[in-house]
Design a protein around this motif. Structure first.
Motif, mmCIF file in Angstrom:
data_model
loop_
_atom_site.group_PDB
_atom_site.id
_atom_site.type_symbol
_atom_site.label_atom_id
_atom_site.label_comp_id
_atom_site.label_asym_id
_atom_site.label_seq_id
_atom_site.Cartn_x
_atom_site.Cartn_y
_atom_site.Cartn_z
ATOM 1 N N ARG A 4 -3.897 -52.623 -63.440
ATOM 2 C CA ARG A 4 -4.424 -51.859 -64.581
ATOM 3 C C ARG A 4 -5.495 -52.652 -65.316
ATOM 4 N N LEU A 24 -6.025 -42.033 -68.048
ATOM 5 C CA LEU A 24 -5.296 -41.915 -69.305
ATOM 6 C C LEU A 24 -5.414 -40.492 -69.841
ATOM 7 N N ARG A 41 0.071 -34.303 -66.061
ATOM 8 C CA ARG A 41 0.809 -34.204 -64.800
ATOM 9 C C ARG A 41 1.722 -32.976 -64.780
ATOM 10 N N GLU A 56 0.313 -40.018 -66.954
ATOM 11 C CA GLU A 56 0.323 -41.101 -65.963
ATOM 12 C C GLU A 56 1.476 -42.085 -66.171
ATOM 13 N N GLU A 57 1.713 -42.509 -67.385
ATOM 14 C CA GLU A 57 2.745 -43.510 -67.635
ATOM 15 C C GLU A 57 3.864 -42.977 -68.531
ATOM 16 N N GLY A 58 4.386 -41.799 -68.222
ATOM 17 C CA GLY A 58 5.501 -41.268 -68.990
ATOM 18 C C GLY A 58 5.309 -39.816 -69.357
#
Length: 89
Positions: A4, A24, A41, A56-58
């Motif tokens: 990242r 992001l 998502r 992407e991250e949660g």
């Protein structure tokens, strides 16, 4: 160096916006009545009081009253209603 961090430095070097390079989410608020979410998502949960969207991250959680999904597109979701909180989880 983490993947990242490498991508972040590369985006700065190439002058590409971080949200594009790092995938992001971009959240644009119109007061507390509308939220546009890009780079999502999909919808994880939807009720008139809560909308949870995968990122992407949660996930991104929007709480409020009389929430509706105005648009669901592959790259953008529009949530309307009386938005009280937006939380990244």
């Amino acid at each position: 160096m983490a993947w990242r961090e490498w991508k972040k430095r590369l985006s700065e070097f190439l002058e590409i916006p971080n949200d594009v390079m790092l995938n992001l989410p971009r959240v644009v608020l119109m007061g507390n009545l509308q939220a546009f979410i890009e780079n999502h998502r999909g919808v994880l949960e939807y009720t008139p009081q809560i909308v949870r969207v995968g990122i992407e991250e949660g996930e991104l959680e929007i709480t409020g009253e009389k929430l509706i999904l105005r648009n669901i597109l592959p790259d953008e979701i529009c949530v309307e209603g009386m938005i009280k909180t937006i939380t990244f989880k």
